[in-house]
Design a protein around this motif. Structure first.
Motif, PDB file in Angstrom:
ATOM      1  N   LYS A 156      -3.960  -4.185  -4.760  1.00  0.00           N
ATOM      2  CA  LYS A 156      -2.501  -4.057  -4.956  1.00  0.00           C
ATOM      3  C   LYS A 156      -2.049  -2.620  -4.711  1.00  0.00           C
ATOM      4  CE  LYS A 156      -2.215  -8.025  -7.890  1.00  0.00           C
ATOM      5  NZ  LYS A 156      -2.708  -8.599  -9.099  1.00  0.00           N
ATOM      6  N   VAL A 157      -2.822  -1.679  -5.234  1.00  0.00           N
ATOM      7  CA  VAL A 157      -2.453  -0.270  -5.014  1.00  0.00           C
ATOM      8  C   VAL A 157      -2.506   0.046  -3.521  1.00  0.00           C
ATOM      9  CG1 VAL A 157      -3.070   2.136  -5.500  1.00  0.00           C
ATOM     10  CG2 VAL A 157      -3.264   0.423  -7.315  1.00  0.00           C
ATOM     11  N   LYS A 158      -3.501  -0.531  -2.851  1.00  0.00           N
ATOM     12  CA  LYS A 158      -3.665  -0.273  -1.409  1.00  0.00           C
ATOM     13  C   LYS A 158      -2.454  -0.781  -0.614  1.00  0.00           C
ATOM     14  CE  LYS A 158      -7.184  -0.855   2.200  1.00  0.00           C
ATOM     15  NZ  LYS A 158      -8.536  -1.346   2.473  1.00  0.00           N
ATOM     16  N   ASP A 159      -1.907  -1.927  -1.027  1.00  0.00           N
ATOM     17  CA  ASP A 159      -0.711  -2.459  -0.341  1.00  0.00           C
ATOM     18  C   ASP A 159       0.421  -1.439  -0.339  1.00  0.00           C
ATOM     19  OD1 ASP A 159      -1.893  -4.873   0.131  1.00  0.00           O
ATOM     20  OD2 ASP A 159      -0.942  -5.914  -1.555  1.00  0.00           O
ATOM     21  N   THR A 160       0.754  -0.956  -1.529  1.00  0.00           N
ATOM     22  CA  THR A 160       1.897  -0.033  -1.627  1.00  0.00           C
ATOM     23  C   THR A 160       1.560   1.324  -1.010  1.00  0.00           C
ATOM     24  OG1 THR A 160       3.341   1.176  -3.131  1.00  0.00           O
ATOM     25  CG2 THR A 160       1.358   0.304  -4.099  1.00  0.00           C
ATOM     26  N   SER A 161       0.285   1.715  -1.140  1.00  0.00           N
ATOM     27  CA  SER A 161      -0.138   2.985  -0.557  1.00  0.00           C
ATOM     28  C   SER A 161       0.025   2.960   0.969  1.00  0.00           C
ATOM     29  CB  SER A 161      -1.608   3.202  -0.939  1.00  0.00           C
ATOM     30  OG  SER A 161      -1.984   4.499  -0.677  1.00  0.00           O
ATOM     31  N   SER A 162      -0.322   1.828   1.580  1.00  0.00           N
ATOM     32  CA  SER A 162      -0.180   1.694   3.048  1.00  0.00           C
ATOM     33  C   SER A 162       1.290   1.701   3.449  1.00  0.00           C
ATOM     34  CB  SER A 162      -0.793   0.381   3.539  1.00  0.00           C
ATOM     35  OG  SER A 162      -2.138   0.337   3.219  1.00  0.00           O
ATOM     36  N   SER A 163       2.121   0.960   2.703  1.00  0.00           N
ATOM     37  CA  SER A 163       3.553   0.898   3.042  1.00  0.00           C
ATOM     38  C   SER A 163       4.173   2.285   3.051  1.00  0.00           C
ATOM     39  CB  SER A 163       4.317   0.050   2.025  1.00  0.00           C
ATOM     40  OG  SER A 163       3.727  -1.200   1.893  1.00  0.00           O
ATOM     41  N   HIS A 164       3.766   3.111   2.107  1.00  0.00           N
ATOM     42  CA  HIS A 164       4.360   4.458   1.981  1.00  0.00           C
ATOM     43  C   HIS A 164       3.555   5.533   2.716  1.00  0.00           C
ATOM     44  CE1 HIS A 164       7.554   3.693  -1.041  1.00  0.00           C
ATOM     45  NE2 HIS A 164       6.818   2.602  -1.240  1.00  0.00           N
ATOM     46  N   GLU A 165       2.506   5.085   3.374  1.00  0.00           N
ATOM     47  CA  GLU A 165       1.625   6.015   4.101  1.00  0.00           C
ATOM     48  C   GLU A 165       1.133   7.141   3.191  1.00  0.00           C
ATOM     49  OE1 GLU A 165       2.987   7.076   7.984  1.00  0.00           O
ATOM     50  OE2 GLU A 165       3.361   5.000   8.538  1.00  0.00           O
ATOM     51  N   ARG A 238      -4.033  18.575  -5.704  1.00  0.00           N
ATOM     52  CA  ARG A 238      -4.703  19.491  -4.742  1.00  0.00           C
ATOM     53  C   ARG A 238      -4.728  18.877  -3.341  1.00  0.00           C
ATOM     54  NH1 ARG A 238      -8.343  19.989  -8.998  1.00  0.00           N
ATOM     55  NH2 ARG A 238      -9.858  18.634  -7.983  1.00  0.00           N
ATOM     56  N   ILE A 239      -5.024  17.583  -3.267  1.00  0.00           N
ATOM     57  CA  ILE A 239      -5.107  16.926  -1.949  1.00  0.00           C
ATOM     58  C   ILE A 239      -3.737  16.903  -1.287  1.00  0.00           C
ATOM     59  CG2 ILE A 239      -5.523  14.673  -0.832  1.00  0.00           C
ATOM     60  CD1 ILE A 239      -7.972  14.365  -2.644  1.00  0.00           C
ATOM     61  N   GLU A 240      -2.707  16.624  -2.076  1.00  0.00           N
ATOM     62  CA  GLU A 240      -1.343  16.608  -1.508  1.00  0.00           C
ATOM     63  C   GLU A 240      -0.975  17.998  -0.966  1.00  0.00           C
ATOM     64  OE1 GLU A 240       1.690  14.179  -3.310  1.00  0.00           O
ATOM     65  OE2 GLU A 240       3.119  15.827  -3.207  1.00  0.00           O
ATOM     66  N   ALA A 241      -1.310  19.031  -1.762  1.00  0.00           N
ATOM     67  CA  ALA A 241      -0.976  20.400  -1.333  1.00  0.00           C
ATOM     68  C   ALA A 241      -1.733  20.764  -0.057  1.00  0.00           C
ATOM     69  CB  ALA A 241      -1.304  21.380  -2.455  1.00  0.00           C
ATOM     70  N   ALA A 242      -2.980  20.347   0.046  1.00  0.00           N
ATOM     71  CA  ALA A 242      -3.800  20.738   1.200  1.00  0.00           C
ATOM     72  C   ALA A 242      -3.500  19.929   2.456  1.00  0.00           C
ATOM     73  CB  ALA A 242      -5.282  20.605   0.844  1.00  0.00           C
ATOM     74  N   THR A 243      -3.076  18.667   2.295  1.00  0.00           N
ATOM     75  CA  THR A 243      -2.890  17.795   3.474  1.00  0.00           C
ATOM     76  C   THR A 243      -1.417  17.626   3.858  1.00  0.00           C
ATOM     77  OG1 THR A 243      -2.717  15.818   2.085  1.00  0.00           O
ATOM     78  CG2 THR A 243      -4.925  16.387   2.914  1.00  0.00           C
ATOM     79  N   GLY A 244      -0.542  17.856   2.890  1.00  0.00           N
ATOM     80  CA  GLY A 244       0.871  17.583   3.130  1.00  0.00           C
ATOM     81  C   GLY A 244       1.178  16.089   3.090  1.00  0.00           C
ATOM     82  N   ILE A 245       0.198  15.282   2.672  1.00  0.00           N
ATOM     83  CA  ILE A 245       0.400  13.824   2.595  1.00  0.00           C
ATOM     84  C   ILE A 245       0.588  13.448   1.117  1.00  0.00           C
ATOM     85  CG2 ILE A 245      -0.740  11.569   2.950  1.00  0.00           C
ATOM     86  CD1 ILE A 245      -2.294  12.998   5.273  1.00  0.00           C
ATOM     87  N   GLU A 246       1.640  12.672   0.859  1.00  0.00           N
ATOM     88  CA  GLU A 246       1.887  12.263  -0.528  1.00  0.00           C
ATOM     89  C   GLU A 246       0.637  11.593  -1.102  1.00  0.00           C
ATOM     90  OE1 GLU A 246       6.324  11.112  -1.803  1.00  0.00           O
ATOM     91  OE2 GLU A 246       5.419   9.757  -0.341  1.00  0.00           O
ATOM     92  N   THR A 247       0.242  12.032  -2.277  1.00  0.00           N
ATOM     93  CA  THR A 247      -0.998  11.513  -2.882  1.00  0.00           C
ATOM     94  C   THR A 247      -0.721  11.144  -4.337  1.00  0.00           C
ATOM     95  OG1 THR A 247      -2.276  12.945  -1.428  1.00  0.00           O
ATOM     96  CG2 THR A 247      -3.427  12.059  -3.343  1.00  0.00           C
ATOM     97  N   ARG A 248      -1.148   9.938  -4.719  1.00  0.00           N
ATOM     98  CA  ARG A 248      -0.911   9.447  -6.078  1.00  0.00           C
ATOM     99  C   ARG A 248      -2.238   9.086  -6.743  1.00  0.00           C
ATOM    100  NH1 ARG A 248       3.629  10.943  -4.894  1.00  0.00           N
ATOM    101  NH2 ARG A 248       5.544   9.713  -5.005  1.00  0.00           N
ATOM    102  N   ALA A 249      -2.279   9.290  -8.063  1.00  0.00           N
ATOM    103  CA  ALA A 249      -3.467   8.889  -8.828  1.00  0.00           C
ATOM    104  C   ALA A 249      -3.127   7.676  -9.690  1.00  0.00           C
ATOM    105  CB  ALA A 249      -3.919  10.047  -9.713  1.00  0.00           C
ATOM    106  N   THR A 250      -4.031   6.717  -9.734  1.00  0.00           N
ATOM    107  CA  THR A 250      -3.877   5.552 -10.620  1.00  0.00           C
ATOM    108  C   THR A 250      -5.161   5.436 -11.437  1.00  0.00           C
ATOM    109  OG1 THR A 250      -2.612   4.424  -8.900  1.00  0.00           O
ATOM    110  CG2 THR A 250      -3.443   3.054 -10.703  1.00  0.00           C
TER     111      THR A 250
END
Ligand code: ADP
Ligand code: F6P
Length: 324
Positions: A156-165, A238-250
């Motif tokens: 389920k998390v993967k679904d929303t993660s893919s939609s929002h890239e 840290r990953i978001e800051a280094a990649t510029g890609i939105e990153t979420r933790a669950t």
């Protein structure tokens, strides 16, 4: 000559696990079918020391095989780690006419069972933990349900993660053992898997992979992080800051320990519960039940506790190979 067992006790101890109820049901009904009385000990060794002991009949375990948790309750009990606590526990068993005990729990609970055995109470352990981290058995009660619960949540998390890239870090249970993480890593097709057994992971390498796979057009990046590594939220920052890609933790947390047990957990727990009673009635003591090479077996507790188990390197490698 083995002492005759007239009454057995059953308790659940340590972290609960789906399928413990199926094991309790099997212990109670097998014992009664063999003409032996059963006493349920509530809340693990703590309940034993508090004399929270109840008579159990076959009907008392009706309608529980499908329920998560443990109807007897469970606890962690520091007092039982002391010689005085153990002596008191053995005396309480004798006072209540309990000649043998089936302990459903993990490694720590087996140590308590071993202590009771040394003090003259016949004991048999059954592996009950979602962590799959007991070396003398290929199966532990609760793992199958927990890993399926985690897998469904990660889908389920993967679904929303893919939609929002986005990139997602999903933390699964396992303080010292990475089996849930490894299984989900493969079953969910995760790009990275972090295990407590492998603390030496390289965060910069993960960051490089995320950037490279994004360049190739991949819309998600799933990192399964075991509880033993932890720090998912700060890692995401840290990953978001280094990649510029939105990153979420669950953090999936305790939901993984609850829920209705799978067919596999109900089945194995039922056979293990019956097996434990039968070897107790054969006069065996200080043993743990396991499942090895397609068979239900039992080992001396010390021998079982001394066995080693580690993450299979080939399986870990395959997990990475398949996630490209
Ligand atoms: P698990 O059984 O899931 O490994 P714990 O390690 O918390 O969980 O152990 C459960 C309980 O077993 C403890 O709270 C304690 O009462 C008992 N126990 C653990 N270690 C020992 C020990 N060395 N000696 C006696 N009892 C122990
Ligand atoms: O039951 C095993 C387990 O879920 C571990 O993975 C986890 O570290 C631990 O129990 C947490 O238990 P608690 O928070 O209930 O002490």
């Amino acid at each position: 000559m083995a002492k005759e067992i007239k009454t057995i006790g059953v308790l659940t101890s340590g972290g609960d696990a789906p399928g413990m109820n199926a094991a309790i049901r099997a212990v109670v009904r097998t014992a009664i079918a063999r003409g032996v009385k059963v006493k349920g000990i509530k809340k693990g060794y703590q309940g034993l020391l508090n004399e929270e002991i109840i008579d159990m009949e076959a009907k008392d375990v009706a309608d529980i095989i499908h329920r998560g948790g443990t109807v007897l309750g469970t606890a962690r009990c520091l007092e039982f780690k002391t010689p005085e606590g153990q002596q008191k526990g053995a005396e309480i068993c004798k006072k209540h006419g309990i000649d043998g005990i089936v302990v459903i729990g993990g490694d720590g609970s087996y140590r308590g069972a071993q202590a009771l055995s040394r003090l003259g109470i016949n004991t048999i352990g059954i592996p009950g933990t979602i962590d799959l981290d007991i070396a003398c058995t290929e199966y532990t009660i609760g793992f199958d349900t927990a890993v399926n619960t985690a897998m469904e949540a990660i889908d389920k998390v993967k679904d929303t993660s893919s939609s929002h890239e986005r990139c997602s870090i999903i933390e699964v249970m396992g303080r010292d053992a990475g089996y849930i993480a490894l299984w989900c890593g493969i079953a969910n097709g995760a790009e990275d898997i972090l295990l407590p057994e492998k603390y030496d992971y390289n965060e910069q390498e993960i960051i490089n992979n995320i950037i490279a796979s994004r360049k190739k057009g991949k819309t998600h990046h799933i990192i399964i992080n075991a509880e033993g590594i932890g720090h998912s939220t700060s890692m995401a920052r840290r990953i978001e800051a280094a990649t510029g890609i939105e990153t979420r933790a669950t953090i999936l947390g305790y939901m993984q320990r609850g829920g209705n047990p799978s067919a596999k957990d109900r089945y194995y727990a039922s056979i293990m519960g019956a097996y434990a009673v039968d070897i107790l009635l054969e006069g065996k003591t200080n043993r743990v039940v396991g499942y090895q090479h397609g068979e239900f077996v039992d080992f001396d507790i010390e021998e079982g506790l001394n066995m080693q188990k580690s993450i299979d390197e080939y399986q870990f490698e395959v997990a990475h190979l398949l996630s490209v």
